[in-house]
Design a protein around this motif. Sequence first.
Motif, PDB file in Angstrom:
ATOM      1  N   ASP A 147     -16.672   3.709  11.877  1.00 24.94           N
ATOM      2  CA  ASP A 147     -15.281   3.874  11.469  1.00 24.94           C
ATOM      3  C   ASP A 147     -14.814   5.304  11.777  1.00 24.94           C
ATOM      4  OD1 ASP A 147     -12.884   3.112  10.410  1.00 24.94           O
ATOM      5  OD2 ASP A 147     -13.473   3.295   8.317  1.00 24.94           O
ATOM      6  N   TYR A 161     -14.526  -3.426  16.720  1.00 25.90           N
ATOM      7  CA  TYR A 161     -13.865  -3.395  15.409  1.00 25.90           C
ATOM      8  C   TYR A 161     -14.495  -4.412  14.460  1.00 25.90           C
ATOM      9  CZ  TYR A 161     -10.367  -3.624  11.748  1.00 25.90           C
ATOM     10  OH  TYR A 161      -9.752  -3.601  10.529  1.00 25.90           O
ATOM     11  N   GLN A 206     -11.657  -8.764   5.120  1.00 21.75           N
ATOM     12  CA  GLN A 206     -11.160  -7.517   5.698  1.00 21.75           C
ATOM     13  C   GLN A 206     -10.018  -7.789   6.671  1.00 21.75           C
ATOM     14  OE1 GLN A 206     -12.078  -4.316   4.746  1.00 21.75           O
ATOM     15  NE2 GLN A 206     -10.222  -3.933   5.920  1.00 21.75           N
ATOM     16  N   LEU A 207     -10.137  -8.872   7.441  1.00 21.63           N
ATOM     17  CA  LEU A 207      -9.057  -9.233   8.375  1.00 21.63           C
ATOM     18  C   LEU A 207      -7.785  -9.559   7.592  1.00 21.63           C
ATOM     19  CD1 LEU A 207     -11.035 -11.447  10.921  1.00 21.63           C
ATOM     20  CD2 LEU A 207     -10.062  -9.177  11.346  1.00 21.63           C
ATOM     21  N   ASP A 209      -7.016  -8.383   4.774  1.00 17.24           N
ATOM     22  CA  ASP A 209      -6.517  -7.099   4.287  1.00 17.24           C
ATOM     23  C   ASP A 209      -5.649  -6.427   5.351  1.00 17.24           C
ATOM     24  OD1 ASP A 209      -7.065  -5.700   1.725  1.00 17.24           O
ATOM     25  OD2 ASP A 209      -7.477  -4.017   3.080  1.00 17.24           O
ATOM     26  N   ASP A 210      -6.110  -6.473   6.595  1.00 16.73           N
ATOM     27  CA  ASP A 210      -5.337  -5.907   7.701  1.00 16.73           C
ATOM     28  C   ASP A 210      -3.997  -6.633   7.831  1.00 16.73           C
ATOM     29  OD1 ASP A 210      -7.534  -4.347   8.166  1.00 16.73           O
ATOM     30  OD2 ASP A 210      -7.979  -5.130  10.170  1.00 16.73           O
ATOM     31  N   TYR A 211      -4.056  -7.957   7.705  1.00 15.67           N
ATOM     32  CA  TYR A 211      -2.858  -8.784   7.832  1.00 15.67           C
ATOM     33  C   TYR A 211      -1.853  -8.470   6.723  1.00 15.67           C
ATOM     34  CZ  TYR A 211      -0.060 -13.109   7.741  1.00 15.67           C
ATOM     35  OH  TYR A 211       0.967 -14.017   7.731  1.00 15.67           O
ATOM     36  N   ASP A 213      -1.393  -5.914   4.983  1.00 18.55           N
ATOM     37  CA  ASP A 213      -0.763  -4.594   5.018  1.00 18.55           C
ATOM     38  C   ASP A 213       0.671  -4.690   5.526  1.00 18.55           C
ATOM     39  OD1 ASP A 213      -0.762  -1.579   5.101  1.00 18.55           O
ATOM     40  OD2 ASP A 213      -0.387  -2.020   7.221  1.00 18.55           O
ATOM     41  N   ASP A 228      -0.865   1.006   6.813  1.00 20.43           N
ATOM     42  CA  ASP A 228      -1.779   1.193   7.953  1.00 20.43           C
ATOM     43  C   ASP A 228      -1.005   1.586   9.212  1.00 20.43           C
ATOM     44  OD1 ASP A 228      -3.849   0.462   6.308  1.00 20.43           O
ATOM     45  OD2 ASP A 228      -4.080  -1.561   7.137  1.00 20.43           O
ATOM     46  N   LYS A 233      -3.478   3.577  11.662  1.00 23.67           N
ATOM     47  CA  LYS A 233      -4.848   3.095  11.472  1.00 23.67           C
ATOM     48  C   LYS A 233      -5.184   2.023  12.486  1.00 23.67           C
ATOM     49  CE  LYS A 233      -7.779   2.045   7.815  1.00 23.67           C
ATOM     50  NZ  LYS A 233      -7.980   1.308   6.568  1.00 23.67           N
ATOM     51  N   THR A 235      -6.337  -0.945  12.964  1.00 28.73           N
ATOM     52  CA  THR A 235      -6.715  -2.217  12.339  1.00 28.73           C
ATOM     53  C   THR A 235      -6.740  -3.290  13.414  1.00 28.73           C
ATOM     54  OG1 THR A 235      -4.464  -2.964  11.926  1.00 28.73           O
ATOM     55  CG2 THR A 235      -5.449  -1.504  10.277  1.00 28.73           C
ATOM     56  N   TYR A 236      -7.127  -4.486  13.008  1.00 28.91           N
ATOM     57  CA  TYR A 236      -7.139  -5.619  13.935  1.00 28.91           C
ATOM     58  C   TYR A 236      -5.781  -5.793  14.597  1.00 28.91           C
ATOM     59  CZ  TYR A 236      -8.063 -10.310  15.726  1.00 28.91           C
ATOM     60  OH  TYR A 236      -8.239 -11.387  16.552  1.00 28.91           O
TER      61      TYR A 236
END
Lengths: 324, 324
Positions: A147, A161, A206-207, A209-211, A213, A228, A233, A235-236
């Motif tokens: 990271d 990632y 975690q994905l 979480d990225d979504y 955001d 993010d 950041k 992210t995905y």
Amino acid sequence: MYSFKELQHIVDTAIKKSVYPGYLPELYDPITYIMSLEGKRLRPCLVLMGCNLFSEDIGAAVNPALSVELFHNFTLMHDDIMDKAPLRRGAPTVHRKWNPNTAILSGDVMLVEAYKLMAKVSPGYLEKVLDIFSRTAALVCEGQQLDMNFEKQELVNIQAYLQMIELKTAVLLGASLKIGAVTGGAANHEAEELYGFGKNLGIAFQLQDDYLDLYGNPEKFGKQVGGDVLANKKTYLLIKAFELAGPEEEKTLRKWLRPDAPRPEEKVSEVKKVFDALGIPEKIREETALFTSRAFTHLDQVAVPAEKKYILCDFAEKLLRREK
Amino acid sequence: MYSFKELQHIVDTAIKKSVYPGYLPELYDPITYIMSLEGKRLRPCLVLMGCNLFSEDIGAAVNPALSVELFHNFTLMHDDIMDKAPLRRGAPTVHRKWNPNTAILSGDVMLVEAYKLMAKVSPGYLEKVLDIFSRTAALVCEGQQLDMNFEKQELVNIQAYLQMIELKTAVLLGASLKIGAVTGGAANHEAEELYGFGKNLGIAFQLQDDYLDLYGNPEKFGKQVGGDVLANKKTYLLIKAFELAGPEEEKTLRKWLRPDAPRPEEKVSEVKKVFDALGIPEKIREETALFTSRAFTHLDQVAVPAEKKYILCDFAEKLLRREK
């Protein structure tokens, strides 16, 4: 079978009962402090759930559950120093409330305390449990290193990632279930399937979480929308967008990623427009569904009655459906 | 019986053979780096010696020996960040050669690796060995905390100082011998006596170190004469001097301890004059002798033939007589 709420209560009670030596408050107070910050206690509950699948008596899993939570909070304490984070769960981070040296040394002693608790499992399971724990602990450190490396890299690919979130977040969820299962008397292959369930669920989480955001309901998600995006950041969403972007979209993204980019609200909405045009929300939902489905394929392989698995399914659903 | 030189060779060979994953050099190279810096390998040799007292086959003690050396170097890596030390054994410290984040995270993974190696002892000894190791590791952290607290305190008393060096330095020497003894099949009380031997020897060793800073032969000691005095380090010499000083001596000491005190060479000789007038060199030699004698009282209680103990006596003699 214990409900998730009951397990959370067991964990919280055990955490409140933990007492550290009083004669060196500089060293031990930060442990009590970070452990007292509100948290969902996912990992220790997973340890208890893993055990409860195979045993009605989850008493033997309480120490390893606390150990995993201590370990998780140790990584947060050290990561926050490295990331120069001012806040953790809305409260000042240890290196800000005290100082970085305190956060280093308290974190070190936390890791030792985590091992002390883990070593309290029945001697017959000690070797196996320690092996899972140490291997996972090293992987989590590797995830944090990846990271930090990404921060310095201009381009990150999706594969790298996914590996990073697997190591930094997902393996500990898998290991929590697996350690619990071992202490409950699970056979090796069943403990392994639960590891697979937890790990894939962790990646999906975690994905998600990225979504969330950018696409979550801000009132329910409890974070600033597009945080993010504003922090650039990787992210995905952003990585996938660069992967799929044509020259025009790439130009737009690069413009808004510049450190001197003005107008934060416009930045969030403009970047979101690019993501939408590239179909990123669908992509990430597909990817999340893929890992969720992999998780459940592993859970299917565990030979315990369906009613026992229900709490895990319910947990997964809640984790992934939260506040969309 | 193996000689100390043979044991050092075994340790050095094992360290050179240690390989860490190559795919994350930022995380693992600092481990190889700090482990390759010249060192006497006292602690791992003590593990092997402890084992060799009870068993001709010291193979089972090699992993715990490496573990203890990894742990020791982990503490050095993190202490160097906290102390902002630029050099370690004449080479740049990890946080200087790389950066503080690298030193934090590599140190963390070193501690995990130390546990991995320790967990390789025979399953029958695992619980006992881990208990000694974790308890000692926590004490060493406490010692570092006390040491950092002293930096901020104006007055430190001798009792507190002795406790600090016991925790920061001595307990790990005791634990090394004890862990080795356990892996060699020693009875509990014998392992405990060896712990007492190592711990008291460790305190004597640290006191000797304080003494040699000012009274050692600089060519043999290999450090700048009076380095501790110049750095206003609260060693046994300074703490005892304040304890025994009359108003005049205290005034002189305080004058030279001021951060703006000029003329370093004069500072060393003037502070030394006060120490001499107060009989500090005799006091510290008496104290060193007291702990050495305690160490040997413990060794006397270990029921192995005298010729087997010889290597430990010889080791202690060399450690304490070095370069006076």
